[in-house]
Enzyme design. Structure first.
Site, PDB file in Angstrom:
ATOM      1  N   SER A 158       0.842  -1.191   0.000  1.00 40.95           N
ATOM      2  CA  SER A 158       0.000   0.000   0.000  1.00 40.95           C
ATOM      3  C   SER A 158       0.882   1.247   0.000  1.00 40.95           C
ATOM      4  O   SER A 158       2.033   1.215   0.429  1.00 40.95           O
ATOM      5  CB  SER A 158      -0.913  -0.036   1.230  1.00 40.95           C
ATOM      6  OG  SER A 158      -0.946   1.224   1.846  1.00 40.95           O
ATOM      7  N   LYS A 159       0.294   2.335  -0.518  1.00 40.75           N
ATOM      8  CA  LYS A 159       1.023   3.609  -0.544  1.00 40.75           C
ATOM      9  C   LYS A 159       1.484   3.985   0.852  1.00 40.75           C
ATOM     10  O   LYS A 159       2.424   4.735   1.020  1.00 40.75           O
ATOM     11  CB  LYS A 159       0.108   4.730  -1.031  1.00 40.75           C
ATOM     12  CG  LYS A 159      -0.252   4.639  -2.477  1.00 40.75           C
ATOM     13  CD  LYS A 159      -1.132   5.828  -2.839  1.00 40.75           C
ATOM     14  CE  LYS A 159      -2.025   5.421  -3.993  1.00 40.75           C
ATOM     15  NZ  LYS A 159      -2.867   6.494  -4.488  1.00 40.75           N
ATOM     16  N   ARG A 160       0.764   3.496   1.849  1.00 41.82           N
ATOM     17  CA  ARG A 160       1.078   3.879   3.221  1.00 41.82           C
ATOM     18  C   ARG A 160       2.208   3.049   3.837  1.00 41.82           C
ATOM     19  O   ARG A 160       2.754   3.416   4.866  1.00 41.82           O
ATOM     20  CB  ARG A 160      -0.180   3.815   4.095  1.00 41.82           C
ATOM     21  CG  ARG A 160      -1.065   5.043   3.934  1.00 41.82           C
ATOM     22  CD  ARG A 160      -2.462   4.814   4.460  1.00 41.82           C
ATOM     23  NE  ARG A 160      -3.158   3.797   3.671  1.00 41.82           N
ATOM     24  CZ  ARG A 160      -3.796   4.052   2.524  1.00 41.82           C
ATOM     25  NH1 ARG A 160      -3.829   5.269   2.058  1.00 41.82           N
ATOM     26  NH2 ARG A 160      -4.396   3.090   1.854  1.00 41.82           N
TER      27      ARG A 160
END
Ligand code: GLU
Ligand code: ZN
Length: 497
Positions: A264-266
């Site tokens: 995920s981007k996170r």
């Protein structure tokens, strides 16, 4: 596939939205598009999809440009360089989209839909309860003028909805082969919001058509928009937008992170800026990203971007999910680092040493010479350029700027044993006539290992902490030579208390 450089009609695009911080998934997509364009001698278009004012930011746009430059992707058309289809920022193209939406409405390929959110939700839960597909049901497809007028006078503002064809849509994915979507699964969808704001669903295929994109290579998460876009392409051709050529689509595999989840981007390892901060080499990071779905050959992990460009074909892209492995990325980066010529390595370390305050804004000749001499000593030991700060800081700092790692100093130097070792080292080295690695080694072995009877590991670690301030450093005797006799003795004397 054709030979490199012979299919100059190839036009691909990389079209991120400037939201948040750029992530590795973006860089992988950019890389595959860029390598494909360069392999064919085609055109790499960079387009900014910034139609979502609530989420896009100028900061993020600037960072995108910076990261693209850092990674070494040159684009033939796009921001800063312009091109025949300018502007390349969608926020500068709203009149184009309004005109296309208008044409689609007039041709009957799109229509005004007046349904409210509540109505849509109610009908879709009813459909679900009755076992029918829950997507938009075509309620407003064929409203009469009277019905429309009634909605308008009730103050409703319509969205523009695309009329999907009633037949199945089949396309030959460059990575996945033939894929068919049944019409039930692709309901009519919104192109323009009720406030007149165009959506990704419209602007992305419109620009692909106008910019004459021939191949769309993008993440698998966008696979479900492909049948919609193919449906739209057909209508665009009818209303005279673009050349009428539908691009070929290739969907790149998912990238999985830890615990078998999509990266995920996170996730911290997603953050591209983090790799630059740590001192990954762009070519090292790109080499690793290339392996997320592609292979140059079996059993071969290391290659340059030139080699990738020469070898790149979509046929070798693997449809199965790829696994992101930070350790492997680091190992690949370390290999590229070891392959750098010493001069090059030294100059690439400079910005990191400056950033950390180890070197000033101007590097003196003496500092440069010292850096060149030190570079081969750390080349085998570093994974990223940022590690040069810890490993080489001792060579460039003096006086109060030289600070020892506190935990190393308190365990190794603060004991009576430690001080004894350092005192003996000082005595042995003071007497040295020639300040050279071999003589330094001989003197220290004689004084510490033979006379004091210490194990080399223990003996040398105290000297190392005293002169470099770190437990880990370039090889000790070479480090002492580089540091110079005067400075080495001063540090030993001070550590001996
Ligand atoms: N702006 C879109 C995104 O970043 C582009 C998707 C596409 O390649 O079609 O997801
Ligand atoms: Zn409707």
């Amino acid at each position: 596939m054709t030979d490199p450089g012979t299919d100059t009609g190839v036009r691909v695009r990389f079209c991120p939205s400037p939201t948040g911080s750029p992530h590795v998934g973006l860089a992988r997509t950019a890389l595959f598009n860029w390598a494909f364009a360069r392999h064919h001698g085609g055109t790499f278009v960079f387009r900014i999809e910034d139609t979502d004012a609530a989420r896009d930011s100028e900061d993020s746009y600037r960072t995108l440009l910076e990261v693209m430059q850092w990674l070494g992707f040159d684009w033939d058309e796009g921001p800063e360089v312009g091109g025949p289809h300018a502007p390349y920022r969608q926020s500068d193209r709203f009149p184009v989209y309004a005109d296309v939406a208008d044409r689609l409405l007039r041709a009957g390929r799109a229509y005004h839909c007046y349904c409210t959110q509540d109505e849509l939700e109610e009908r879709s839960s009813q459909a679900r309860a009755e076992g029918r597909p829950p997507g938009y049901d075509g309620h407003c497809r064929d409203l009469t003028d009277d019905q429309r007028a009634a909605y308008e006078s009730a103050g409703r503002r319509p969205v523009v909805r695309f009329r999907m064809p009633d037949h199945a849509i089949t396309f030959d994915d460059l990575v996945r082969g033939e894929i068919t979507f049944q019409p039930d699964h692709v309901p009519d969808y919104v192109l323009v919001r009720s406030n007149g704001h165009p959506l990704y669903t419209l602007v992305n295929p419109v620009d692909d058509a106008l910019m004459e994109i021939t191949h769309v290579l993008r993440g698998e998460d966008l696979l479900s928009s492909t049948p919609r876009q193919i449906g739209l392409y057909d209508a665009l051709a009818e209303v005279g937008v673009g050349t009428g050529q539908i691009p070929r689509f290739g969907h790149l595999p998912y990238v999985m992170g830890q615990g078998n989840r999509k990266l995920s981007k996170r996730d911290p390892e997603s953050n591209l800026l983090g790799y630059r901060e740590r001192g990954f080499l762009p070519e090292g990071l790109l080499n690793y990203l290339a392996l997320l779905g592609w292979a140059i050959a079996e059993d071969r992990d290391i290659f340059s971007m030139e080699e990738m460009v020469a070898a790149f074909t979509i046929g070798r892209v693997n449809p199965n999910p790829a696994r992101f492995d930070l350790r492997k990325a680091e190992a690949i980066n370390a290999t590229h680092l070891r392959a750098l010529p010493v001069e090059e390595l030294a100059s690439r370390m400079v910005p990191y040493l400056q950033q950390a305050g180890v070197l000033g804004a101007t590097v003196t000749d003496q500092q440069h010479a010292r850096l060149l001499a030190a570079a081969p000593l750390v080349q085998e030991r570093m994974v990223t350029l940022g590690e040069s700060v810890d490993m080489l800081g001792f060579l460039f700092t003096d006086g109060s700027a030289f600070v020892r790692d506190e935990s190393a100093a308190s365990t190794v130097l603060a004991t009576e044993d430690g001080r004894t070792v350092v005192r003996a080292a000082h005595e042995a080295l003071s007497a040295l006539a020639r300040w050279e690695t071999a003589a330094i080694e001989e003197a220290l072995r004689g004084a510490l290992v033979e006379r004091l009877g210490l194990k080399p590991r223990n003996a040398f670690s105290a000297v190392r902490v005293a002169v470099t301030g770190r437990r880990i450093s370039p090889p000790l005797f070479e480090s002492l030579e580089l540091l110079g006799k005067e400075r080495a003795l001063a540090r030993l004397a001070e550590a001996a208390g």
